[in-house]
Design a protein around this motif. Sequence first.
Motif, PDB file in Angstrom:
ATOM      1  N   VAL A  64     -18.116   9.537  -3.500  1.00 19.21           N
ATOM      2  CA  VAL A  64     -18.869  10.524  -2.944  1.00 19.21           C
ATOM      3  C   VAL A  64     -17.995  10.836  -2.629  1.00 19.21           C
ATOM      4  O   VAL A  64     -16.292  11.054  -2.114  1.00 19.21           O
ATOM      5  CB  VAL A  64     -18.769   8.923  -1.241  1.00 19.21           C
ATOM      6  N   LEU A  65     -18.495  12.177  -1.939  1.00 15.85           N
ATOM      7  CA  LEU A  65     -18.045  13.361  -1.037  1.00 15.85           C
ATOM      8  C   LEU A  65     -19.043  13.826  -0.062  1.00 15.85           C
ATOM      9  O   LEU A  65     -20.631  13.622  -0.355  1.00 15.85           O
ATOM     10  CB  LEU A  65     -18.226  14.243  -2.559  1.00 15.85           C
ATOM     11  N   GLY A  66     -18.618  14.819   0.477  1.00 18.17           N
ATOM     12  CA  GLY A  66     -19.421  15.148   1.653  1.00 18.17           C
ATOM     13  C   GLY A  66     -18.515  16.291   2.138  1.00 18.17           C
ATOM     14  O   GLY A  66     -17.490  16.397   2.563  1.00 18.17           O
ATOM     15  N   THR A  67     -19.391  17.620   3.384  1.00 14.63           N
ATOM     16  CA  THR A  67     -19.168  18.372   4.300  1.00 14.63           C
ATOM     17  C   THR A  67     -19.276  17.710   5.547  1.00 14.63           C
ATOM     18  O   THR A  67     -20.303  17.934   5.814  1.00 14.63           O
ATOM     19  CB  THR A  67     -19.804  19.719   3.723  1.00 14.63           C
ATOM     20  N   GLU A  68     -18.301  17.029   5.697  1.00 15.58           N
ATOM     21  CA  GLU A  68     -18.294  17.585   7.447  1.00 15.58           C
ATOM     22  C   GLU A  68     -17.964  18.226   8.579  1.00 15.58           C
ATOM     23  O   GLU A  68     -16.955  19.168   8.913  1.00 15.58           O
ATOM     24  CB  GLU A  68     -16.968  15.767   8.046  1.00 15.58           C
ATOM     25  N   LYS A  69     -18.722  17.995   9.920  1.00 11.70           N
ATOM     26  CA  LYS A  69     -18.429  19.345  10.643  1.00 11.70           C
ATOM     27  C   LYS A  69     -17.958  18.450  11.802  1.00 11.70           C
ATOM     28  O   LYS A  69     -17.175  19.784  12.394  1.00 11.70           O
ATOM     29  CB  LYS A  69     -20.217  19.132  11.217  1.00 11.70           C
ATOM     30  N   GLY A  70     -18.659  16.422  12.109  1.00 13.30           N
ATOM     31  CA  GLY A  70     -17.518  16.541  13.819  1.00 13.30           C
ATOM     32  C   GLY A  70     -18.346  16.195  14.501  1.00 13.30           C
ATOM     33  O   GLY A  70     -19.206  17.594  13.963  1.00 13.30           O
ATOM     34  N   ASN A  71     -18.459  15.553  15.373  1.00 11.83           N
ATOM     35  CA  ASN A  71     -18.744  14.801  16.530  1.00 11.83           C
ATOM     36  C   ASN A  71     -18.926  15.190  17.699  1.00 11.83           C
ATOM     37  O   ASN A  71     -19.709  15.311  18.550  1.00 11.83           O
ATOM     38  CB  ASN A  71     -18.789  13.302  16.250  1.00 11.83           C
ATOM     39  N   ASP A  72     -17.613  16.142  18.093  1.00 13.24           N
ATOM     40  CA  ASP A  72     -17.538  15.964  19.135  1.00 13.24           C
ATOM     41  C   ASP A  72     -16.356  17.016  18.920  1.00 13.24           C
ATOM     42  O   ASP A  72     -15.848  17.793  17.902  1.00 13.24           O
ATOM     43  CB  ASP A  72     -16.553  14.811  20.068  1.00 13.24           C
ATOM     44  N   THR A  73     -15.801  18.169  19.663  1.00  9.84           N
ATOM     45  CA  THR A  73     -14.952  19.463  20.512  1.00  9.84           C
ATOM     46  C   THR A  73     -13.828  18.909  19.578  1.00  9.84           C
ATOM     47  O   THR A  73     -13.418  19.575  18.129  1.00  9.84           O
ATOM     48  CB  THR A  73     -13.977  19.804  21.552  1.00  9.84           C
ATOM     49  N   GLU A  74     -12.929  17.934  19.444  1.00  8.31           N
ATOM     50  CA  GLU A  74     -11.047  17.460  18.760  1.00  8.31           C
ATOM     51  C   GLU A  74     -11.753  17.308  16.826  1.00  8.31           C
ATOM     52  O   GLU A  74     -11.299  18.008  16.225  1.00  8.31           O
ATOM     53  CB  GLU A  74     -10.902  16.289  19.239  1.00  8.31           C
ATOM     54  N   SER A  75     -12.980  16.412  16.465  1.00  5.51           N
ATOM     55  CA  SER A  75     -13.106  16.275  15.672  1.00  5.51           C
ATOM     56  C   SER A  75     -13.909  17.910  14.439  1.00  5.51           C
ATOM     57  O   SER A  75     -12.890  17.479  13.645  1.00  5.51           O
ATOM     58  CB  SER A  75     -13.952  15.716  15.417  1.00  5.51           C
TER      59      SER A  75
END
Length: 318
Positions: free
Chosen positions: A111-122
Amino acid sequence: MRHFLDFEKPIAELESKIDELRRMAEPGGINIAEEIARLSEKVDRQLRTTYAKLSPWQKAQVARHPDRPKASDYVAALITEFTPLAGDRAFADDAAVIGGLGRFQGQAVMVLGTEKGNDTESRVKHNFGMSRPEGYRKARRLIELAGRFGLPVLTFVDTSGAYPGIEAEARGQAEAIARTIEACLAAPVPIVATIIGEGGSGGAIALASGDAVLMLEHAIYSVISPEGCASILWREASAAEAAAEALKLTADDLKRLALIDQVIAEPLGGAHRQPDIAIAAVAEAIAGALTPLLALDPALLCGRRAEKFLAMGRETPG
């Protein structure tokens, strides 16, 4: 706190009234259930009307909605026994690209994915989903690893594009993207790519050069962002709405142009309103695309995949 887009203002006002009524309700007090039900029906009608006629620019806003499920949400919901793998074995680990081994409905996969994050820190940790060269080199490493062990590859794409910083260019951004695309096209295993939010430029294509390219109904996929296109053609980012129209970046446009294979319907009001339903729909679409690919010979897979991308642009569907 729920985030509403500009064009959702009438819906926001209705839902605010519903929330206010629910706060007013007290045991043994006035029965306001009927009024809440009436307003809820009105919200559904408004959502149906609004989302049935979204412009390309509005779809771009939905694709970027902060509450939209991210790659990590899909991995957490759909992949069991997930073991993350890190690093490009050359420079560093890039958190903008997540990847690892796991099982999808019992089938061992990479599995591969581009991850944006869900809050400011992430979001800062994952660089807002904009990968540097080491992220693409990690992706290439994992795709080649999957090929050696005969594991299908599932990718979840959600990026505005590769990171445009000077240090990324100095470390070979273009070469890293090209090599990742090359690894996808040469992989002797099935690759199913899903555009879950933004599919921006080569940064998206690097993880979307698959046998089956799926795309959520309100996702976008284009050679450049509307703002970037507007700044080049009109010298002002405020022309982004016109650029979005010209780019043909919606799922319906791309399916008509034969650049993607399937459009996945989203729940009413977008994936951000009912993430579980959206994720379940993606799971069903991936399973439907992956099953027939598993039966194909590796050489046939590679040949068909290469021909699929080489054929793009030879003849534009009407």
